[in-house]
Motif scaffolding. Sequence first.
Motif, PDB file in Angstrom:
ATOM      1  N   ALA A  45      -8.543 -79.597 -58.395  1.00  0.00           N
ATOM      2  CA  ALA A  45      -8.213 -79.892 -57.003  1.00  0.00           C
ATOM      3  C   ALA A  45      -8.993 -78.995 -56.056  1.00  0.00           C
ATOM      4  O   ALA A  45      -9.454 -79.429 -55.000  1.00  0.00           O
ATOM      5  N   HIS A  46      -9.128 -77.726 -56.452  1.00  0.00           N
ATOM      6  CA  HIS A  46      -9.730 -76.720 -55.571  1.00  0.00           C
ATOM      7  C   HIS A  46     -10.792 -75.935 -56.335  1.00  0.00           C
ATOM      8  O   HIS A  46     -10.694 -75.816 -57.560  1.00  0.00           O
ATOM      9  N   ASP A  49      -9.936 -73.943 -59.801  1.00  0.00           N
ATOM     10  CA  ASP A  49      -9.004 -74.533 -60.772  1.00  0.00           C
ATOM     11  C   ASP A  49      -9.653 -74.747 -62.143  1.00  0.00           C
ATOM     12  O   ASP A  49      -9.077 -74.330 -63.157  1.00  0.00           O
ATOM     13  N   HIS A 151      -2.775 -80.642 -57.102  1.00  0.00           N
ATOM     14  CA  HIS A 151      -2.930 -80.631 -58.564  1.00  0.00           C
ATOM     15  C   HIS A 151      -2.359 -81.910 -59.169  1.00  0.00           C
ATOM     16  O   HIS A 151      -2.912 -82.472 -60.107  1.00  0.00           O
TER      17      HIS A 151
HETATM   18 ZN   LIG Z   1      -5.610 -75.392 -57.108  1.00  0.00          ZN
END
Ligand SMILES: [Zn+2]
Length: 254
Positions: A45-46, A49, A151
């Motif tokens: 997601a980011h 991760d 997530h």
């Molecule tokens: Zn994340």
Amino acid sequence: MEKNQPARRDFIKLSALALGGLSIAPAATAAIKADKRLNILCLGAHPGDPEFGCGGTMARYSEAGHQVTFLYLTRGEASDPKKTYAEMATLRTAEAEKACKILNTTPKFAGQIDGNSVLNKEEAEKIGKMIMAEKPDIIFTQWPVDGHPDHQVTGLLALTAWVRSGRTFHLYFYEVNTGVETMAFVPTDYVDITAWQEKKKGAMFAHKTQDPINTYNDYFKPLEEFRGLEAGVKAAEAFIHFKPGDEKARIVGL
Ligand SMILES: [Zn+2]
């Protein structure tokens, strides 16, 4: 189940993926030739991760000669209220690029926005196309039972793509900040990352905006050691493997 070893039911030695030693991908042995250069796609997601969740395993794949791509759903735009989305995106993109250089992986960005990720018809089609364009042999993604909505969406986007593809690639879920973010995670497979722990740490620490020292000491170091205890090695990463139907009906010895 193997007698006395319930936690190791899929703990397979892995010549097929050329990683050697302990590792994952038992089902891949049937479908993937031993000498194939695999396309590994890891969704997060980011920025951070994929690195925190399975950086050791990705480093192993990369060192074994496989092509590893990280597809970040967002650029972490919302992670500092004192900075604009554009400023954070710039900072965190640079951190992701640095981390990917350390792990020898290729960063790509899917264009969604941190804190506002979307799973709908259009996004499932768009992200699905991006996923299939990589011709993945194996996808790693976030376990969707997680306290962070981004997530959840990341895991479900990959799951949706897997189903729509006709389950043509192998699908593994990874964990992050277990207990706070990832929940109800019962691993099926483990990868020994003992010799890759330092490289992974370097990639995690490239994410300077994410308080890597405390994140590492409070979550990921103990988690690597705990998964290592479960797997019988010093440090491990753990995964949930969604097996294609025919792989589910097999146990060792039958
Ligand atoms: Zn994340």
